[in-house]
Motif scaffolding. Structure first.
Motif, PDB file in Angstrom:
ATOM      1  N   GLU A  49      -5.037 -26.727   2.229  1.00  0.00           N
ATOM      2  CA  GLU A  49      -6.312 -27.671   2.194  1.00  0.00           C
ATOM      3  C   GLU A  49      -5.998 -29.096   2.765  1.00  0.00           C
ATOM      4  OE1 GLU A  49      -9.847 -27.074   1.254  1.00  0.00           O
ATOM      5  OE2 GLU A  49      -8.867 -25.104   1.649  1.00  0.00           O
ATOM      6  N   CYS A  50      -4.710 -29.794   2.340  1.00  0.00           N
ATOM      7  CA  CYS A  50      -4.382 -30.842   2.786  1.00  0.00           C
ATOM      8  C   CYS A  50      -4.293 -30.626   4.373  1.00  0.00           C
ATOM      9  CB  CYS A  50      -2.954 -31.176   2.363  1.00  0.00           C
ATOM     10  SG  CYS A  50      -3.063 -31.757   0.521  1.00  0.00           S
ATOM     11  N   ALA A  51      -3.752 -29.775   5.107  1.00  0.00           N
ATOM     12  CA  ALA A  51      -3.686 -29.694   6.532  1.00  0.00           C
ATOM     13  C   ALA A  51      -5.127 -29.650   6.932  1.00  0.00           C
ATOM     14  CB  ALA A  51      -2.809 -28.494   6.610  1.00  0.00           C
ATOM     15  N   ARG A  52      -6.143 -28.902   6.226  1.00  0.00           N
ATOM     16  CA  ARG A  52      -7.316 -28.742   7.115  1.00  0.00           C
ATOM     17  C   ARG A  52      -8.124 -29.921   6.922  1.00  0.00           C
ATOM     18  NH1 ARG A  52     -10.658 -24.762   4.500  1.00  0.00           N
ATOM     19  NH2 ARG A  52     -11.605 -24.547   6.374  1.00  0.00           N
ATOM     20  N   LYS A  53      -7.961 -30.847   5.871  1.00  0.00           N
ATOM     21  CA  LYS A  53      -8.626 -32.032   5.559  1.00  0.00           C
ATOM     22  C   LYS A  53      -8.236 -32.990   6.652  1.00  0.00           C
ATOM     23  CE  LYS A  53     -10.429 -33.497   2.036  1.00  0.00           C
ATOM     24  NZ  LYS A  53     -12.085 -33.506   2.380  1.00  0.00           N
ATOM     25  N   PHE A  54      -6.721 -32.901   6.968  1.00  0.00           N
ATOM     26  CA  PHE A  54      -6.083 -33.873   7.947  1.00  0.00           C
ATOM     27  C   PHE A  54      -6.562 -33.607   9.425  1.00  0.00           C
ATOM     28  CE2 PHE A  54      -3.271 -35.803  11.111  1.00  0.00           C
ATOM     29  CZ  PHE A  54      -3.261 -37.300  10.578  1.00  0.00           C
ATOM     30  N   GLY A  55      -6.488 -32.254   9.748  1.00  0.00           N
ATOM     31  CA  GLY A  55      -6.649 -31.936  11.006  1.00  0.00           C
ATOM     32  C   GLY A  55      -5.606 -31.775  11.980  1.00  0.00           C
ATOM     33  N   PRO A  56      -5.746 -31.420  13.192  1.00  0.00           N
ATOM     34  CA  PRO A  56      -4.672 -31.128  14.272  1.00  0.00           C
ATOM     35  C   PRO A  56      -3.960 -32.929  14.462  1.00  0.00           C
ATOM     36  CG  PRO A  56      -6.539 -30.266  15.129  1.00  0.00           C
ATOM     37  CD  PRO A  56      -7.080 -30.872  13.779  1.00  0.00           C
ATOM     38  N   GLY A  57      -2.767 -32.566  14.880  1.00  0.00           N
ATOM     39  CA  GLY A  57      -1.880 -33.832  15.079  1.00  0.00           C
ATOM     40  C   GLY A  57      -1.218 -34.092  13.654  1.00  0.00           C
ATOM     41  N   LEU A  58      -1.084 -33.460  12.854  1.00  0.00           N
ATOM     42  CA  LEU A  58      -0.724 -33.944  11.289  1.00  0.00           C
ATOM     43  C   LEU A  58       0.922 -33.950  11.683  1.00  0.00           C
ATOM     44  CD1 LEU A  58       0.749 -32.035   9.285  1.00  0.00           C
ATOM     45  CD2 LEU A  58      -1.648 -31.388   9.176  1.00  0.00           C
ATOM     46  N   ILE A  59       1.730 -34.775  10.845  1.00  0.00           N
ATOM     47  CA  ILE A  59       2.987 -34.705  10.536  1.00  0.00           C
ATOM     48  C   ILE A  59       3.281 -34.619   9.155  1.00  0.00           C
ATOM     49  CG2 ILE A  59       3.606 -36.159  12.846  1.00  0.00           C
ATOM     50  CD1 ILE A  59       4.172 -38.515  10.906  1.00  0.00           C
ATOM     51  N   ALA A  60       4.323 -34.043   8.862  1.00  0.00           N
ATOM     52  CA  ALA A  60       4.696 -33.540   7.462  1.00  0.00           C
ATOM     53  C   ALA A  60       4.264 -34.593   6.339  1.00  0.00           C
ATOM     54  CB  ALA A  60       6.012 -33.192   7.237  1.00  0.00           C
ATOM     55  N   GLU A  61       4.599 -35.923   6.587  1.00  0.00           N
ATOM     56  CA  GLU A  61       4.325 -36.965   5.864  1.00  0.00           C
ATOM     57  C   GLU A  61       2.928 -37.271   5.386  1.00  0.00           C
ATOM     58  OE1 GLU A  61       6.414 -37.267   8.707  1.00  0.00           O
ATOM     59  OE2 GLU A  61       8.246 -37.437   7.637  1.00  0.00           O
ATOM     60  N   ASP A  62       2.128 -36.439   6.480  1.00  0.00           N
ATOM     61  CA  ASP A  62       0.470 -36.770   6.289  1.00  0.00           C
ATOM     62  C   ASP A  62       0.023 -35.883   5.081  1.00  0.00           C
ATOM     63  OD1 ASP A  62       0.182 -38.471   8.348  1.00  0.00           O
ATOM     64  OD2 ASP A  62       0.070 -36.874   9.860  1.00  0.00           O
ATOM     65  N   LEU A  63       0.742 -34.857   4.916  1.00  0.00           N
ATOM     66  CA  LEU A  63       0.205 -33.853   3.993  1.00  0.00           C
ATOM     67  C   LEU A  63       0.218 -34.416   2.497  1.00  0.00           C
ATOM     68  CD1 LEU A  63       2.205 -30.671   5.327  1.00  0.00           C
ATOM     69  CD2 LEU A  63      -0.394 -31.169   5.308  1.00  0.00           C
ATOM     70  N   PRO A  64       1.208 -34.964   1.840  1.00  0.00           N
ATOM     71  CA  PRO A  64       0.925 -35.522   0.538  1.00  0.00           C
ATOM     72  C   PRO A  64      -0.236 -36.635   0.368  1.00  0.00           C
ATOM     73  CG  PRO A  64       3.145 -35.622   1.182  1.00  0.00           C
ATOM     74  CD  PRO A  64       2.569 -35.079   2.286  1.00  0.00           C
TER      75      PRO A  64
END
Length: 76
Positions: A49-64
């Protein structure tokens, strides 16, 4: 069991450190008293859900950083 395929696909989770964040989510839930399987299942769902909320281009630090928005969406 939760999976990330079809409409829940988040291929951008295949990035360095993403698994470490998942492990941290699991550890955090275990620390809050979740049973091991429940912690793993819940963490996997939150991870996607965190990944889907951010979308493509995320890095691990974006998840939390997405957790508060995911919890808001859940009404928590």
């Amino acid at each position: 069991i939760n999976s990330a395929h079809y409409d829940r696909a988040a291929p951008w989770l295949a990035t360095a450190g993403s698994g470490d964040v998942l492990a941290g989510f699991i550890a955090g839930l275990l620390a809050r008293g979740f049973a091991p399987m429940q912690a793993a299942e819940t963490a996997a769902w939150l991870h996607v859900e965190c990944a889907r909320k951010f979308g493509p281009g995320l890095i691990a630090e974006d998840l939390p950083e997405q957790l508060p928005a995911v919890f808001r969406d859940l009404g928590l």
